[in-house]
Design an enzyme around this catalytic site. Sequence first.
Site, mmCIF file in Angstrom:
data_model
loop_
_atom_site.group_PDB
_atom_site.id
_atom_site.type_symbol
_atom_site.label_atom_id
_atom_site.label_comp_id
_atom_site.label_asym_id
_atom_site.label_seq_id
_atom_site.Cartn_x
_atom_site.Cartn_y
_atom_site.Cartn_z
ATOM 1 N N LEU A 68 82.641 50.206 -0.900
ATOM 2 C CA LEU A 68 83.860 49.398 -0.815
ATOM 3 C C LEU A 68 85.050 50.108 -1.466
ATOM 4 O O LEU A 68 84.882 51.044 -2.250
ATOM 5 C CB LEU A 68 83.605 48.044 -1.487
ATOM 6 C CG LEU A 68 82.504 47.189 -0.831
ATOM 7 C CD1 LEU A 68 82.270 45.915 -1.612
ATOM 8 C CD2 LEU A 68 82.848 46.879 0.619
ATOM 9 N N PRO A 69 86.277 49.638 -1.163
ATOM 10 C CA PRO A 69 87.463 50.362 -1.636
ATOM 11 C C PRO A 69 87.758 50.247 -3.126
ATOM 12 O O PRO A 69 88.390 51.148 -3.682
ATOM 13 C CB PRO A 69 88.609 49.748 -0.838
ATOM 14 C CG PRO A 69 88.082 48.552 -0.157
ATOM 15 C CD PRO A 69 86.594 48.577 -0.212
ATOM 16 N N THR A 99 83.665 54.191 -5.339
ATOM 17 C CA THR A 99 84.277 54.782 -6.538
ATOM 18 C C THR A 99 85.064 53.679 -7.227
ATOM 19 O O THR A 99 86.063 53.190 -6.685
ATOM 20 C CB THR A 99 85.233 55.933 -6.154
ATOM 21 O OG1 THR A 99 84.490 56.921 -5.447
ATOM 22 C CG2 THR A 99 85.849 56.561 -7.401
ATOM 23 N N LYS A 174 82.034 61.241 -11.747
ATOM 24 C CA LYS A 174 82.905 61.353 -10.559
ATOM 25 C C LYS A 174 84.384 61.535 -10.958
ATOM 26 O O LYS A 174 85.074 62.404 -10.421
ATOM 27 C CB LYS A 174 82.719 60.087 -9.708
ATOM 28 C CG LYS A 174 83.768 59.823 -8.663
ATOM 29 C CD LYS A 174 83.485 60.505 -7.368
ATOM 30 C CE LYS A 174 84.629 60.281 -6.390
ATOM 31 N NZ LYS A 174 84.548 61.099 -5.214
ATOM 32 N N LYS A 249 94.126 57.240 -6.632
ATOM 33 C CA LYS A 249 93.221 56.168 -7.086
ATOM 34 C C LYS A 249 92.269 56.720 -8.156
ATOM 35 O O LYS A 249 92.095 56.122 -9.224
ATOM 36 C CB LYS A 249 92.416 55.636 -5.892
ATOM 37 C CG LYS A 249 91.316 54.671 -6.297
ATOM 38 C CD LYS A 249 90.318 54.411 -5.168
ATOM 39 C CE LYS A 249 89.056 53.770 -5.746
ATOM 40 N NZ LYS A 249 88.034 53.506 -4.755
#
Length: 302
Positions: A68-69, A99, A174, A249
Amino acid sequence: MNQTKNIAFIGLGNMGGPMAANLVKQGFTVTAFDLSVPMLENAVAAGCQKADSAHAAIEGADVVVSMLPSGEAVRALYLGVHGLLQAMDSKTLLIDCSTIAANDARQVIAAASERGIDALDAPVSGGTAAAAAGTLSFMCGGEQNAIARARPVLEAMGANVFHAGPAGSGQVAKICNNMLLAIHMIGTAEALQLGVDNGMDPAVLSEIIGASSGGNWSLERYNPYPGVMENVPASREYQGGFSVALMLKDLGLAMDTAAGSASSTPLGALAKNLYQLHGGDPINSALDFSSIQNLFRRPVGD
Ligand code: NAD
Protein backbone atom coordinates in the site's frame (compact mmCIF):
# COMPACT_ATOMS: atom_id res chain seq x y z
CA MET A 1 7.43 -28.85 2.86
CA ASN A 2 5.73 -25.53 2.16
CA GLN A 3 2.03 -25.78 3.04
CA THR A 4 1.18 -22.23 1.95
CA LYS A 5 -1.26 -22.27 -0.90
CA ASN A 6 -3.75 -19.44 -0.54
CA ILE A 7 -2.56 -15.86 -0.51
CA ALA A 8 -4.65 -12.74 -0.07
CA PHE A 9 -2.99 -9.77 -1.81
CA ILE A 10 -4.15 -6.24 -0.94
CA GLY A 11 -2.89 -3.34 -3.11
CA LEU A 12 -2.26 -4.28 -6.74
CA GLY A 13 -0.60 -1.07 -7.95
CA ASN A 14 2.65 -0.58 -9.89
CA MET A 15 4.50 -2.87 -7.49
CA GLY A 16 1.78 -5.11 -6.03
CA GLY A 17 0.34 -6.02 -9.46
CA PRO A 18 3.49 -7.67 -10.85
CA MET A 19 4.35 -9.17 -7.44
CA ALA A 20 0.96 -10.91 -7.28
CA ALA A 21 1.38 -12.06 -10.90
CA ASN A 22 4.67 -13.76 -9.95
CA LEU A 23 2.99 -15.56 -7.05
CA VAL A 24 0.40 -16.91 -9.51
CA LYS A 25 3.20 -18.05 -11.84
CA GLN A 26 4.80 -19.93 -8.93
CA GLY A 27 1.59 -21.88 -8.32
CA PHE A 28 0.00 -19.98 -5.43
CA THR A 29 -3.71 -19.23 -5.45
CA VAL A 30 -3.90 -15.45 -5.09
CA THR A 31 -7.08 -13.64 -4.08
CA ALA A 32 -6.71 -9.94 -4.80
CA PHE A 33 -8.35 -6.75 -3.62
CA ASP A 34 -7.66 -3.14 -4.60
CA LEU A 35 -9.77 -0.01 -4.17
CA SER A 36 -9.03 0.75 -7.83
CA VAL A 37 -11.14 -1.30 -10.23
CA PRO A 38 -8.66 -1.05 -13.17
CA MET A 39 -5.80 -2.29 -10.96
CA LEU A 40 -7.95 -5.17 -9.73
CA GLU A 41 -8.92 -6.06 -13.31
CA ASN A 42 -5.22 -6.14 -14.30
CA ALA A 43 -4.57 -8.57 -11.44
CA VAL A 44 -7.45 -10.78 -12.56
CA ALA A 45 -6.00 -10.77 -16.10
CA ALA A 46 -2.73 -11.99 -14.56
CA GLY A 47 -4.51 -14.96 -12.97
CA CYS A 48 -5.61 -13.67 -9.55
CA GLN A 49 -9.05 -14.35 -8.10
CA LYS A 50 -11.09 -11.19 -7.57
CA ALA A 51 -12.41 -10.23 -4.13
CA ASP A 52 -14.99 -7.51 -3.50
CA SER A 53 -13.40 -6.35 -0.25
CA ALA A 54 -10.25 -6.85 1.80
CA HIS A 55 -12.29 -8.93 4.27
CA ALA A 56 -13.52 -11.17 1.46
CA ALA A 57 -9.94 -11.56 0.16
CA ILE A 58 -8.60 -12.96 3.45
CA GLU A 59 -11.22 -15.71 3.81
CA GLY A 60 -9.33 -19.01 3.83
CA ALA A 61 -5.96 -17.29 3.30
CA ASP A 62 -2.77 -18.83 4.73
CA VAL A 63 -0.88 -15.58 4.11
CA VAL A 64 -1.96 -11.95 3.71
CA VAL A 65 0.39 -9.71 1.69
CA SER A 66 -0.17 -5.95 1.49
CA MET A 67 1.53 -3.40 -0.78
CA LEU A 68 0.00 0.00 0.00
CA PRO A 69 1.05 3.64 -0.50
CA SER A 70 1.29 4.83 3.13
CA GLY A 71 1.40 3.99 6.81
CA GLU A 72 -2.04 5.54 7.17
CA ALA A 73 -3.43 3.08 4.60
CA VAL A 74 -1.71 0.12 6.30
CA ARG A 75 -2.97 1.07 9.78
CA ALA A 76 -6.51 1.63 8.42
CA LEU A 77 -6.45 -1.79 6.75
CA TYR A 78 -5.32 -3.84 9.75
CA LEU A 79 -6.15 -1.94 12.96
CA GLY A 80 -9.35 -0.92 14.74
CA VAL A 81 -12.66 -2.70 15.18
CA HIS A 82 -13.18 -3.00 11.42
CA GLY A 83 -9.54 -3.89 10.72
CA LEU A 84 -8.44 -7.14 9.14
CA LEU A 85 -6.61 -8.31 12.28
CA GLN A 86 -9.96 -8.79 14.03
CA ALA A 87 -11.06 -11.14 11.26
CA MET A 88 -7.79 -13.02 10.64
CA ASP A 89 -7.28 -16.57 11.87
CA SER A 90 -4.33 -16.80 14.28
CA LYS A 91 -2.61 -19.26 11.91
CA THR A 92 -2.52 -16.65 9.13
CA LEU A 93 0.82 -14.97 8.38
CA LEU A 94 0.83 -11.21 7.72
CA ILE A 95 3.49 -9.74 5.39
CA ASP A 96 3.37 -5.99 4.82
CA CYS A 97 5.65 -4.99 1.92
CA SER A 98 4.67 -1.28 1.86
CA THR A 99 7.29 1.39 2.61
CA ILE A 100 6.00 3.04 5.80
CA ALA A 101 7.30 4.51 9.07
CA ALA A 102 9.02 1.91 11.26
CA ASN A 103 6.69 2.92 14.12
CA ASP A 104 3.60 2.21 12.01
CA ALA A 105 5.03 -1.22 11.15
CA ARG A 106 5.80 -1.92 14.83
CA GLN A 107 2.25 -0.90 15.82
CA VAL A 108 0.65 -3.28 13.30
CA ILE A 109 3.02 -6.15 14.17
CA ALA A 110 2.44 -5.68 17.93
CA ALA A 111 -1.36 -5.69 17.40
CA ALA A 112 -1.01 -8.86 15.29
CA SER A 113 1.11 -10.48 17.98
CA GLU A 114 -1.57 -9.73 20.62
CA ARG A 115 -3.93 -11.86 18.54
CA GLY A 116 -1.32 -14.62 18.15
CA ILE A 117 -0.71 -13.75 14.48
CA ASP A 118 2.84 -13.91 13.05
CA ALA A 119 3.63 -10.69 11.17
CA LEU A 120 6.59 -8.96 9.54
CA ASP A 121 7.47 -5.76 7.74
CA ALA A 122 9.11 -6.59 4.41
CA PRO A 123 9.64 -3.43 2.31
CA VAL A 124 11.35 -3.92 -1.02
CA SER A 125 14.19 -2.54 -3.03
CA GLY A 126 14.32 -2.88 -6.80
CA GLY A 127 11.41 -0.91 -8.25
CA THR A 128 8.86 -1.91 -10.84
CA ALA A 129 11.34 -3.67 -13.18
CA ALA A 130 12.48 -5.98 -10.36
CA ALA A 131 8.87 -6.49 -9.26
CA ALA A 132 8.04 -7.69 -12.79
CA ALA A 133 11.19 -9.83 -13.08
CA GLY A 134 10.72 -11.37 -9.62
CA THR A 135 14.14 -10.11 -8.50
CA LEU A 136 13.16 -7.78 -5.63
CA SER A 137 15.19 -7.56 -2.41
CA PHE A 138 13.08 -7.91 0.74
CA MET A 139 14.30 -6.30 3.98
CA CYS A 140 12.41 -8.04 6.74
CA GLY A 141 11.73 -7.03 10.31
CA GLY A 142 10.18 -9.48 12.78
CA GLU A 143 10.65 -12.75 14.63
CA GLN A 144 12.86 -15.43 13.07
CA ASN A 145 9.89 -17.80 12.92
CA ALA A 146 7.75 -15.31 10.95
CA ILE A 147 10.59 -14.69 8.48
CA ALA A 148 11.09 -18.45 8.00
CA ARG A 149 7.37 -18.89 7.27
CA ALA A 150 7.41 -15.94 4.84
CA ARG A 151 10.54 -17.03 2.96
CA PRO A 152 8.89 -19.29 0.31
CA VAL A 153 6.37 -16.56 -0.51
CA LEU A 154 9.01 -13.82 -0.68
CA GLU A 155 11.36 -15.99 -2.76
CA ALA A 156 8.57 -16.37 -5.32
CA MET A 157 8.71 -12.58 -5.80
CA GLY A 158 12.35 -11.74 -5.17
CA ALA A 159 16.01 -12.68 -5.40
CA ASN A 160 17.12 -11.65 -1.89
CA VAL A 161 15.46 -12.01 1.51
CA PHE A 162 17.30 -10.25 4.35
CA HIS A 163 16.41 -10.52 8.03
CA ALA A 164 17.18 -6.96 9.18
CA GLY A 165 16.22 -7.47 12.85
CA PRO A 166 13.13 -7.14 15.07
CA ALA A 167 9.80 -5.61 13.96
CA GLY A 168 10.27 -2.32 12.07
CA SER A 169 13.91 -3.08 11.14
CA GLY A 170 13.03 -3.75 7.51
CA GLN A 171 11.69 -0.20 7.29
CA VAL A 172 14.77 1.21 9.01
CA ALA A 173 17.08 -0.61 6.55
CA LYS A 174 15.01 0.60 3.62
CA ILE A 175 15.11 4.30 4.55
CA CYS A 176 18.83 4.19 5.43
CA ASN A 177 19.50 2.75 1.98
CA ASN A 178 17.30 5.24 0.15
CA MET A 179 18.69 8.23 2.07
CA LEU A 180 22.20 7.18 1.02
CA LEU A 181 20.99 6.59 -2.55
CA ALA A 182 19.61 10.15 -2.72
CA ILE A 183 22.87 11.56 -1.35
CA HIS A 184 25.15 9.76 -3.82
CA MET A 185 22.83 10.46 -6.74
CA ILE A 186 22.98 14.20 -5.97
CA GLY A 187 26.76 14.08 -5.45
CA THR A 188 27.20 12.24 -8.72
CA ALA A 189 25.05 14.75 -10.64
CA GLU A 190 26.98 17.65 -9.08
CA ALA A 191 30.38 16.17 -9.97
CA LEU A 192 29.38 15.28 -13.53
CA GLN A 193 28.09 18.82 -14.11
CA LEU A 194 31.28 20.34 -12.76
CA GLY A 195 33.22 18.27 -15.30
CA VAL A 196 30.89 19.13 -18.18
CA ASP A 197 30.99 22.85 -17.30
CA ASN A 198 34.76 22.60 -17.59
CA GLY A 199 34.76 20.99 -21.01
CA MET A 200 34.68 17.29 -20.19
CA ASP A 201 32.67 14.61 -21.94
CA PRO A 202 30.38 13.13 -19.22
CA ALA A 203 30.99 9.61 -20.56
CA VAL A 204 34.77 9.98 -20.29
CA LEU A 205 34.46 11.53 -16.83
CA SER A 206 32.13 8.70 -15.73
CA GLU A 207 34.64 6.12 -16.92
CA ILE A 208 37.46 7.82 -14.99
CA ILE A 209 35.49 8.26 -11.76
CA GLY A 210 34.08 4.74 -12.05
CA ALA A 211 37.64 3.37 -11.98
CA SER A 212 38.66 5.77 -9.18
CA SER A 213 37.71 6.45 -5.58
CA GLY A 214 34.54 8.38 -6.49
CA GLY A 215 32.93 5.31 -8.07
CA ASN A 216 29.43 4.50 -6.81
CA TRP A 217 26.16 2.80 -7.81
CA SER A 218 24.47 5.99 -9.14
CA LEU A 219 27.42 6.70 -11.43
CA GLU A 220 28.13 3.15 -12.56
CA ARG A 221 24.68 1.56 -12.72
CA TYR A 222 22.18 4.43 -13.02
CA ASN A 223 24.15 7.29 -14.54
CA PRO A 224 22.10 10.53 -14.31
CA TYR A 225 23.74 12.30 -17.27
CA PRO A 226 21.79 11.81 -20.54
CA GLY A 227 23.56 9.75 -23.15
CA VAL A 228 26.24 8.21 -20.93
CA MET A 229 24.49 4.91 -20.37
CA GLU A 230 21.84 2.99 -22.31
CA ASN A 231 18.71 1.61 -20.66
CA VAL A 232 18.61 4.03 -17.74
CA PRO A 233 15.98 6.76 -17.22
CA ALA A 234 18.50 9.54 -18.07
CA SER A 235 18.60 8.25 -21.63
CA ARG A 236 14.81 8.31 -22.05
CA GLU A 237 14.16 11.81 -20.71
CA TYR A 238 13.91 10.46 -17.16
CA GLN A 239 10.70 8.52 -17.87
CA GLY A 240 9.96 5.39 -15.80
CA GLY A 241 12.18 4.26 -12.93
CA PHE A 242 11.79 5.54 -9.36
CA SER A 243 9.95 8.85 -9.20
CA VAL A 244 11.09 12.03 -7.44
CA ALA A 245 7.76 11.89 -5.52
CA LEU A 246 8.56 8.43 -4.12
CA MET A 247 12.13 9.45 -3.25
CA LEU A 248 10.71 12.45 -1.39
CA LYS A 249 8.34 10.15 0.50
CA ASP A 250 11.29 7.95 1.60
CA LEU A 251 13.43 10.97 2.55
CA GLY A 252 10.51 12.26 4.64
CA LEU A 253 10.36 8.90 6.45
CA ALA A 254 14.15 9.03 6.96
CA MET A 255 13.95 12.52 8.47
CA ASP A 256 11.04 11.52 10.77
CA THR A 257 13.02 8.48 11.91
CA ALA A 258 16.12 10.62 12.52
CA ALA A 259 14.05 13.06 14.58
CA GLY A 260 12.71 10.14 16.65
CA SER A 261 16.21 8.85 17.45
CA ALA A 262 17.84 12.33 17.69
CA SER A 263 20.28 11.22 14.96
CA SER A 264 22.27 13.78 13.03
CA THR A 265 21.51 13.47 9.29
CA PRO A 266 22.69 16.74 7.71
CA LEU A 267 23.28 15.28 4.25
CA GLY A 268 19.92 13.48 4.32
CA ALA A 269 18.23 16.78 5.24
CA LEU A 270 20.01 18.59 2.41
CA ALA A 271 19.11 15.80 -0.03
CA LYS A 272 15.44 16.10 0.95
CA ASN A 273 15.65 19.86 0.54
CA LEU A 274 17.17 19.58 -2.94
CA TYR A 275 14.61 16.98 -4.02
CA GLN A 276 11.86 19.25 -2.68
CA LEU A 277 13.23 22.14 -4.75
CA HIS A 278 13.44 19.94 -7.84
CA GLY A 279 10.09 18.14 -7.26
CA GLY A 280 8.21 21.36 -6.52
CA ASP A 281 7.45 21.43 -10.24
CA PRO A 282 4.77 18.71 -10.81
CA ILE A 283 6.45 17.75 -14.09
CA ASN A 284 9.70 16.93 -12.28
CA SER A 285 7.86 15.18 -9.47
CA ALA A 286 6.77 12.38 -11.83
CA LEU A 287 10.23 11.99 -13.41
CA ASP A 288 12.83 9.46 -12.30
CA PHE A 289 14.90 10.64 -9.32
CA SER A 290 18.09 10.80 -11.44
CA SER A 291 16.49 13.87 -13.10
CA ILE A 292 18.03 15.81 -10.19
CA GLN A 293 20.81 16.26 -12.79
CA ASN A 294 18.60 18.98 -14.34
CA LEU A 295 18.94 21.07 -11.19
CA PHE A 296 22.63 21.49 -12.00
CA ARG A 297 22.48 21.75 -15.79
CA ARG A 298 22.61 25.17 -17.38
CA PRO A 299 19.98 26.09 -19.98
CA VAL A 300 21.28 25.45 -23.52
CA GLY A 301 22.93 28.60 -24.94
CA ASP A 302 23.97 29.94 -21.55
P1 NAD B 1 0.68 2.48 -6.32
O1 NAD B 1 0.06 3.76 -5.93
O2 NAD B 1 0.92 2.17 -7.75
O3 NAD B 1 -0.19 1.25 -5.72
C1 NAD B 1 -0.83 1.26 -4.48
C2 NAD B 1 -2.17 0.55 -4.67
O4 NAD B 1 -2.81 0.42 -3.40
C3 NAD B 1 -3.14 1.34 -5.57
O5 NAD B 1 -3.56 0.50 -6.63
C4 NAD B 1 -4.30 1.71 -4.62
O6 NAD B 1 -5.54 1.73 -5.26
C5 NAD B 1 -4.20 0.60 -3.59
N1 NAD B 1 -4.80 0.90 -2.30
C6 NAD B 1 -4.60 2.01 -1.53
N2 NAD B 1 -5.28 1.88 -0.37
C7 NAD B 1 -5.91 0.66 -0.40
C8 NAD B 1 -6.75 -0.07 0.49
N3 NAD B 1 -7.10 0.43 1.69
N4 NAD B 1 -7.20 -1.28 0.10
C9 NAD B 1 -6.87 -1.79 -1.09
N5 NAD B 1 -6.07 -1.16 -1.99
C10 NAD B 1 -5.61 0.05 -1.64
O7 NAD B 1 2.04 2.38 -5.48
P2 NAD B 1 3.30 1.43 -5.78
O8 NAD B 1 4.27 2.13 -6.66
O9 NAD B 1 2.79 0.05 -6.12
O10 NAD B 1 3.96 1.40 -4.32
C11 NAD B 1 3.45 0.60 -3.28
C12 NAD B 1 4.42 0.66 -2.11
O11 NAD B 1 5.71 0.20 -2.54
C13 NAD B 1 4.64 2.08 -1.56
O12 NAD B 1 4.71 2.00 -0.16
C14 NAD B 1 5.97 2.51 -2.19
O13 NAD B 1 6.66 3.46 -1.40
C15 NAD B 1 6.69 1.17 -2.24
N6 NAD B 1 7.76 1.08 -3.26
C16 NAD B 1 7.53 1.52 -4.53
C17 NAD B 1 8.54 1.41 -5.49
C18 NAD B 1 8.32 1.87 -6.92
O14 NAD B 1 9.31 1.96 -7.67
N7 NAD B 1 7.09 2.14 -7.35
C19 NAD B 1 9.78 0.85 -5.15
C20 NAD B 1 9.97 0.37 -3.85
C21 NAD B 1 8.94 0.50 -2.91
